[in-house]
Design a protein around this motif. Sequence first.
Motif, PDB file in Angstrom:
ATOM      1  N   ALA A  72       1.104  -1.204   0.228  1.00  0.00           N
ATOM      2  CA  ALA A  72       0.126  -0.020  -0.095  1.00  0.00           C
ATOM      3  C   ALA A  72       1.248   1.210  -0.484  1.00  0.00           C
ATOM      4  O   ALA A  72       0.280   2.280  -0.716  1.00  0.00           O
ATOM      5  CB  ALA A  72      -0.673  -0.099   1.007  1.00  0.00           C
ATOM      6  N   LYS A  73       1.661   1.160   0.547  1.00  0.00           N
ATOM      7  CA  LYS A  73       2.709   2.137   1.356  1.00  0.00           C
ATOM      8  C   LYS A  73       3.521   2.665  -0.399  1.00  0.00           C
ATOM      9  O   LYS A  73       4.295   3.590  -0.622  1.00  0.00           O
ATOM     10  CB  LYS A  73       3.803   2.410   2.233  1.00  0.00           C
ATOM     11  CG  LYS A  73       4.547   4.009   2.594  1.00  0.00           C
ATOM     12  CD  LYS A  73       5.596   3.294   4.497  1.00  0.00           C
ATOM     13  CE  LYS A  73       6.011   4.982   3.675  1.00  0.00           C
ATOM     14  NZ  LYS A  73       6.923   4.347   4.532  1.00  0.00           N
ATOM     15  N   SER A  74       3.857   1.562  -0.456  1.00  0.00           N
ATOM     16  CA  SER A  74       5.038   1.941  -2.275  1.00  0.00           C
ATOM     17  C   SER A  74       3.932   2.065  -3.354  1.00  0.00           C
ATOM     18  O   SER A  74       4.341   2.998  -4.560  1.00  0.00           O
ATOM     19  CB  SER A  74       5.767   0.715  -2.146  1.00  0.00           C
ATOM     20  OG  SER A  74       4.381  -0.623  -2.612  1.00  0.00           O
ATOM     21  N   TRP A  75       2.813   1.265  -3.459  1.00  0.00           N
ATOM     22  CA  TRP A  75       1.632   2.129  -4.663  1.00  0.00           C
ATOM     23  C   TRP A  75       1.200   3.358  -4.053  1.00  0.00           C
ATOM     24  O   TRP A  75       0.886   4.667  -4.993  1.00  0.00           O
ATOM     25  CB  TRP A  75       0.632   0.852  -4.658  1.00  0.00           C
ATOM     26  CG  TRP A  75       0.074   0.867  -4.986  1.00  0.00           C
ATOM     27  CD1 TRP A  75      -1.779   1.136  -4.676  1.00  0.00           C
ATOM     28  CD2 TRP A  75      -0.956   1.110  -7.610  1.00  0.00           C
ATOM     29  NE1 TRP A  75      -2.719   1.092  -6.534  1.00  0.00           N
ATOM     30  CE2 TRP A  75      -1.635   1.408  -7.492  1.00  0.00           C
ATOM     31  CE3 TRP A  75       1.021   1.461  -7.918  1.00  0.00           C
ATOM     32  CZ2 TRP A  75      -2.140   1.446  -8.846  1.00  0.00           C
ATOM     33  CZ3 TRP A  75       0.393   1.614  -9.170  1.00  0.00           C
ATOM     34  CH2 TRP A  75      -0.780   2.117  -9.609  1.00  0.00           C
ATOM     35  N   ASP A 101      -5.767   1.495   6.314  1.00  0.00           N
ATOM     36  CA  ASP A 101      -4.932   1.100   7.029  1.00  0.00           C
ATOM     37  C   ASP A 101      -4.648   1.169   5.442  1.00  0.00           C
ATOM     38  O   ASP A 101      -3.465   2.004   5.238  1.00  0.00           O
ATOM     39  CB  ASP A 101      -4.956  -0.048   7.842  1.00  0.00           C
ATOM     40  CG  ASP A 101      -4.521   0.536   8.598  1.00  0.00           C
ATOM     41  OD1 ASP A 101      -4.565   0.821   9.588  1.00  0.00           O
ATOM     42  OD2 ASP A 101      -4.618  -0.862   9.361  1.00  0.00           O
ATOM     43  N   THR A 102      -5.202   0.874   4.519  1.00  0.00           N
ATOM     44  CA  THR A 102      -4.763   0.674   3.378  1.00  0.00           C
ATOM     45  C   THR A 102      -4.811   2.233   2.492  1.00  0.00           C
ATOM     46  O   THR A 102      -2.885   3.031   1.905  1.00  0.00           O
ATOM     47  CB  THR A 102      -5.504  -0.046   1.993  1.00  0.00           C
ATOM     48  OG1 THR A 102      -5.311  -1.331   2.359  1.00  0.00           O
ATOM     49  CG2 THR A 102      -5.256   0.822   0.513  1.00  0.00           C
ATOM     50  N   GLY A 109       2.920   6.509   2.223  1.00  0.00           N
ATOM     51  CA  GLY A 109       3.696   6.673   0.524  1.00  0.00           C
ATOM     52  C   GLY A 109       3.872   8.003  -0.131  1.00  0.00           C
ATOM     53  O   GLY A 109       4.976   8.044  -1.156  1.00  0.00           O
ATOM     54  N   ALA A 110       3.029   8.769  -0.459  1.00  0.00           N
ATOM     55  CA  ALA A 110       2.634   9.631  -1.543  1.00  0.00           C
ATOM     56  C   ALA A 110       3.171  11.005  -0.426  1.00  0.00           C
ATOM     57  O   ALA A 110       3.317  11.954  -1.329  1.00  0.00           O
ATOM     58  CB  ALA A 110       1.412  10.050  -1.881  1.00  0.00           C
ATOM     59  N   GLY A 111       3.663  11.049   0.714  1.00  0.00           N
ATOM     60  CA  GLY A 111       4.182  12.024   1.347  1.00  0.00           C
ATOM     61  C   GLY A 111       3.232  12.855   2.611  1.00  0.00           C
ATOM     62  O   GLY A 111       3.365  14.035   2.391  1.00  0.00           O
TER      63      GLY A 111
END
Length: 263
Positions: A72-75, A101-102, A109-111
């Motif tokens: 989820a974070k990397s996507w 959480d997703t 991940g998008a900051g």
Amino acid sequence: MTDAHLSTYKLIHAPTAPAPSHLPPSMMRSVDLLPEDKRLLLFTRHSLRERSDGNGFASYQLPLTPKGRVLAKSWGRWLATHLPYSMDVDSLSSPIRRCLDTAELMQEGAGLRRDIIHQSLLVEPGSLVTKPELASQVFKSIGALNFINEFLLGNIAGTKNACQGGLDILSLFYHNQPNIGELKLAVSHDTLLAAFLAVMFDLPKIEWNDWPKMMEGMFLWFDGATFDQAQAYFVWRGELYIRPVASLLVEYEKAGFDPAVYL
């Protein structure tokens, strides 16, 4: 959707960066077909969760796995760094923890750290089920796929008309569009996404190969018309489709309901 229709859009240049590990391959095929400068939504199933118990049903208590959290974070990071869309916008989510959480991890991940709005139409009871005390027993006895197919046929007590369920979600997205050039997340569950896709494709039945995988989703946007006159554009598994909202309203009226509730 024909090549002639595609040619009317300025498409995003296909990025060359590799996809995040464990991301369904269909998502990268879909990215290749995204246009620029739309009010874009991503209606997605949550990321990888813990396995369901022996009866095959996934309780709402099941959390994301460690790999699911990384995915989820990397996507979210991939989308923010490779698409010309800002994700700096509040997200919609089922109130179930793995969906929240997703959304949170994709934002991270998008900051970003934006509000995640709990949306009852993205969980059950919600867009499909109205009386869980009736529908839940059927679900447990026949399983998820058969439940959705019986729902599409209108054979399950305690559920909405299938077209109504689809229109409810479509209306939710229409009235929660981001600004032009922004991408809004809407995180939900496999059953809701499967049913919505069946309605959008006007399918009376689906198979397991139609079932959304974890972290698989559809990109969606509308033209600038009012809801009843809008065209819904959506990209699913590397194909671009158009569904006029008016055609869904006609089907809803044929089923004996008043479409004025959506006007």
